[in-house]
Design an enzyme around this catalytic site. Structure first.
Site, mmCIF file in Angstrom:
data_model
loop_
_atom_site.group_PDB
_atom_site.id
_atom_site.type_symbol
_atom_site.label_atom_id
_atom_site.label_comp_id
_atom_site.label_asym_id
_atom_site.label_seq_id
_atom_site.Cartn_x
_atom_site.Cartn_y
_atom_site.Cartn_z
ATOM 1 N N ASP A 11 0.878 -1.164 0.000
ATOM 2 C CA ASP A 11 0.000 0.000 0.000
ATOM 3 C C ASP A 11 0.926 1.228 0.000
ATOM 4 O O ASP A 11 2.136 1.123 0.265
ATOM 5 C CB ASP A 11 -0.952 -0.007 1.210
ATOM 6 C CG ASP A 11 -2.164 0.906 0.970
ATOM 7 O OD1 ASP A 11 -2.104 1.755 0.052
ATOM 8 O OD2 ASP A 11 -3.157 0.790 1.704
HETATM 9 C C1 BGC Z 1 -5.093 3.260 0.065
HETATM 10 C C2 BGC Z 1 -5.111 2.325 -1.137
HETATM 11 C C3 BGC Z 1 -4.949 3.139 -2.392
HETATM 12 C C4 BGC Z 1 -3.637 3.906 -2.313
HETATM 13 C C5 BGC Z 1 -3.370 4.752 -3.533
HETATM 14 C C6 BGC Z 1 -3.886 4.184 0.061
HETATM 15 O O1 BGC Z 1 -4.048 5.205 1.002
HETATM 16 O O2 BGC Z 1 -5.135 2.512 1.259
HETATM 17 O O3 BGC Z 1 -6.297 1.592 -1.158
HETATM 18 O O4 BGC Z 1 -4.989 2.318 -3.514
HETATM 19 O O5 BGC Z 1 -3.682 4.772 -1.194
HETATM 20 O O6 BGC Z 1 -4.249 5.822 -3.575
#
Ligand code: BGC
Length: 813
Positions: free
Chosen positions: A237
């Protein structure tokens, strides 16, 4: 560009081609593939003709690279709504459409679906996840991924694993025993790998049993790769990689976003000193190359400009899905559908009535092509009725944004010095940047000045608000009014990077124009990746009036009261504080229902809310967040053009006290202990012997469908349930036949299969529902294997987890 179907397995020829590429690369080139080159792209190696691959957030749309205000995209119903359809075919269609949307943004990797479980209804990302039930969540995940990948786009299932709490998600550890993981939390991921061949897996922010998920060898290697046979890419993530050697060795292929903190030169050195083996680098690079190949990326893809494609087919699909997802919780005396009833005046009331609430907040937000509000949808659907509107009470958590051109000038450094390096104009008074801002702006140190001209529509005290991730101060006509500068402290807004909203009052005069300006500085050390600023304003008459709403309701033949939450309340990186609606909304509903017996409450939320007034209103429709066709989908149900097809994918408790041991906050040392084991949602209610407000699987249709008979067909290990349905009504209706495995005492019960059917008036239909063998098994920790439930056990067939119509004991068959 090819339309390669991702279901195809990587074959031997591909292996050889990839091997040859790896051989041709220097160590630094191999390493470059293992972290993003930028926020949304993998690295290209031009010398070898290896293209970058672009990613975009999902899951309820393909946003493209601008975190807010970017190129417009289609907004689909959120995941909980999709799951409410209990219709994998529809979800697969949506997946395929989403792939096309992703490609309009030049992206070949979609960051969705989100399949964390509805363990706690207060979770801020509840809306983004499918269900509390692993069988339903798995079916939805498989359908979604098959759809997306059939369009040549890689799906990314997330967040692996245990991300059921948003609060403090970067520092918490989800403490989950193996049985619970295997029976409840793993299934959607396992099914995605084994049944849908998902291309990418994203790890979670939280740790699992004390070890970061992005460097957890048991999770990533033993389970995901070895046991399930996953051959795709594991990515972190965003900024959730925590080490160089441990993460790579555990199986984290891609650090996101880029440029990576733990890869690049640091990883090259780690290989040179022997801390990391060259084989580990090659193994991960091989997987990234295979992914590039699978999605058919080409060197030119990266150059594709993002474009908006607002297609009639997509509009129709979203509208149909919105109605199929809506759950009719209650419909006394067949108040709905409204068509055919004598309606000359309809009152449309409530905070969610005149604006379309399309999705929850956070990375799932997009800049939708358009938004049809409930009021617009109802006006179009009832052209012969007089449709009047009253707000009743505000539903916002923060003051409403100012619509209209807002100019923003960016300066190099945090001190507003020199001439602006870039000037842009936004459509409303909020700007958010996740990572880069623009080529001209160094996002690590910049300041910005926002200016808007506001013409007051009325004379009186207006409320004004300011909020930022970074510091800010607001002035009107040069006079300082609000500041989050000296007083800035971290609150919960903006993924936990922003402060609490500053509020004040200003006296404005009707017809006069005011210059509102906001100075914003991306605060050094305050925030790293997320920067944002917003201001809001509320004129005195736009706060709504309970009395006006009640007066309107009294005069109307029917009331549609659209209440609920929105993306301020339900958002990533934050959990709700309670199940309750803001009190003003409960008061509004009670007061309106008291004066009009034909009141339909339409509830918008991506999670359960308490409905203390449920007894007092005749009809309640749970609309969720249905995307850009919000008002049209609602109108289709009100008129009866469409069936409210949804069933609850999550139990709706009456109060937070009913949730048992599940609490909102992590316990000591950041631990979130899943002490309830497998007993989440309806299973928890069954174990505790309590009744929720509305049970899992519940939902009424417009037909009158009876479960007339059921038979079990047992052939060896395979059990199939045949269910006979009959529609007594004069109109078409739908039903979701649900099969639960029940213990002899009834204290435990779990969904093992379901099937959706539509029946014409007076039609009889038989459904054949096969139960996959694994669903009849439980994980035995002592034997470390799946073991089939011993007979006798009961298969209960019905219309919800609490409405089981036919019981069949297996021993008797
Ligand atoms: C989220 C993800 C997301 C990523 C990119 C993170 O804060 O948990 O689900 O895909 O950001 O935006």
């Amino acid at each position: 560009m090819t339309d390669m179907n991702l279901d195809t397995q990587i074959d031997a020829q591909l292996d050889a081609r990839i091997e040859a590429r790896i051989e041709a690369m220097t160590l630094a080139e191999q390493v470059s593939l293992l972290s993003g080159a930028s926020f949304w792209r993998t690295a290209a190696i031009a010398r070898l003709g290896i293209p970058a691959v672009k990613m975009t957030d999902g899951p309820n749309g393909a946003r493209g690279e601008d975190f807010s205000g970017g190129v417009r995209s289609a907004a689909y119903p959120v995941a909980i709504a999709l799951a409410a359809t209990f219709d994998p075919d529809l979800v697969q269609e949506i997946g395929a459409d989403l792939a096309r949307e992703a490609r309009t943004k030049g992206a070949r990797i979609l960051l969705g679906p989100t399949v964390n479980m509805h363990r706690n209804p207060l979770n801020g990302r509840n809306f983004e996840c499918f269900s509390e039930d692993p069988v339903l969540a798995s079916a939805m995940a498989v359908a979604y991924i098959r759809g997306v990948q059939s369009g040549g786009v890689a799906a990314t299932i997330k967040h692996f694993i245990g991300n059921e709490c948003e609060l403090e998600r970067r520092t918490t550890s989800s403490e989950i025993d193996e049985k619970t993981l295997r029976e409840v939390y793993f299934p959607p991921f396992e099914a995605a790998v084994k049944e849908a061949g998902v291309a990418c897996v994203m790890t979670a922010y939280n740790a699992l049993n004390g070890v970061h998920t992005s460097q957890n060898p048991w999770l990533l290697d033993t389970i995901l790769r070895q046991e399930w046979g996953f051959d795709g890419v594991v990515m972190s993530d965003w900024t959730a990689t925590h080490s160089t050697a441990a993460a790579l060795d555990a199986g984290l292929d891609l650090e996101m976003p880029g440029p990576g903190k733990f890869r690049g030169e640091t990883l090259v050195q780690a290989v040179e000193t022997g801390e990391v083996s060259a084989a580990s680098v090659r193994r991960a690079a091989r997987r990234v190359l295979a992914l590039i190949d699978r999605v058919g990326a080409r060197m030119s893809d990266d150059l594709e400009a993002e474009r908006a494609e607002d297609r009639p087919e997509t509009r129709a699909l979203i509208r149909r899905a919105g109605a199929e997802a809506a759950v009719l919780l209650k419909n006394d005396d067949d108040l709905l559908p409204l068509a055919g009833k004598k309606l000359s005046r309809i009152a449309v009331i409530g905070p969610n009535a005149a604006k379309a609430v399309m999705f929850g907040g956070g990375s799932a937000q997009i800049n939708a092509h358009y938004a049809i509000s409930p009021l617009e949808g109802i006006r179009a659907a009832f052209p012969d009725a007089e449709v009047d509107y009253a707000l009743g009470c505000p539903g916002d958590r923060y003051l409403p944004l100012v619509e209209g051109p807002v100019e923003i000038r960016f300066f190099a450094g945090t001190g507003f010095s020199g001439p602006p390096v870039l000037t842009r104009t936004g459509e409303r008074s909020e700007f958010r940047w996740f990572g880069p801002v623009a080529r001209e702006v160094d996002h690590r140190a910049f300041s910005a000045r926002l200016t808007a001209r506001y013409e007051a529509q009325e004379t009186g005290w207006h409320e004004i608000g300011l909020m930022s991730a970074g510091t800010s101060r607001l002035a009107i006509d040069g006079r300082p009014v609000l500041e989050a500068w000296e007083s800035w402290t971290r609150g919960f807004s903006y993924f936990g990077h922003g402060c609490a909203e500053r509020r004040g009052r200003v006296h404005l005069e009707a017809g006069k124009r005011y210059d509102i300006s906001v100075d914003y500085a991306c605060g050094d050390g305050i925030t790293t990746t997320l920067k944002a600023v917003r201001f809001g304003l509320r004129a005195p008459s736009t706060a709504g009036s309970l009395d006006d709403a009640v007066a309107l309701a009294r005069e109307a033949d029917a009331v549609v009261l659209v209440a609920g939450l929105n993306d301020d309340w339900e958002t990533e990186a934050e959990d709700r504080e309670s199940l309750d609606l803001p009190q003003a909304q409960n008061d509004l509903i009670e007061a309106v229902a008291a004066v009009n017996k034909s009141t339909v409450v339409v509830m918008q939320s991506g999670a359960p809310v308490a409905m203390p007034w449920a007894q007092a209103v005749p009809a309640i429709l749970q609309l969720w967040y249905p995307g850009q066709e919000c008002g049209n989908a609602l109108a289709d149900i009100l008129t009866g053009r469409a069936e409210p097809g949804g069933r609850l994918p999550q139990t709706f408790p009456g109060s937070v006290e009913q949730l048992g041991a599940i609490t909102r906050r992590p316990e000591a040392h950041g631990q979130i202990v899943y002490s309830e084991g497998t007993a989440i949602g309806y299973r928890g209610f069954a174990a505790r012997g309590t009744r929720p407000q509305f049970p899992f699987g519940h939902g009424l249709g417009y037909g009158k469908i009876e479960f007339t008979d059921a038979r079990l067909v047992v052939e060896g290990e395979q059990i199939t349930v045949e269910v006979d349905l009959f529609n007594h009504a004069e109109r078409t209706g739908s039903e979701v036949a649900q099969v639960y495995l029940m213990s002899e005492t009834g204290a435990s019960c779990r969904l093992v299969a379901f099937s959706r059917a539509t029946l014409a008036p007076h039609e009889k239909k038989s459904l054949t529902i096969a139960i996959p063998e694994r669903r009849l098994c439980t994980w035995k920790p002592d034997k470390r294997q799946w073991v089939r439930e011993p007979v006798p056990f009961t298969l209960a067939i019905g219309a919800s987890s609490a409405d089981l119509r036919i019981l069949k004991s297996l021993a008797q068959e």
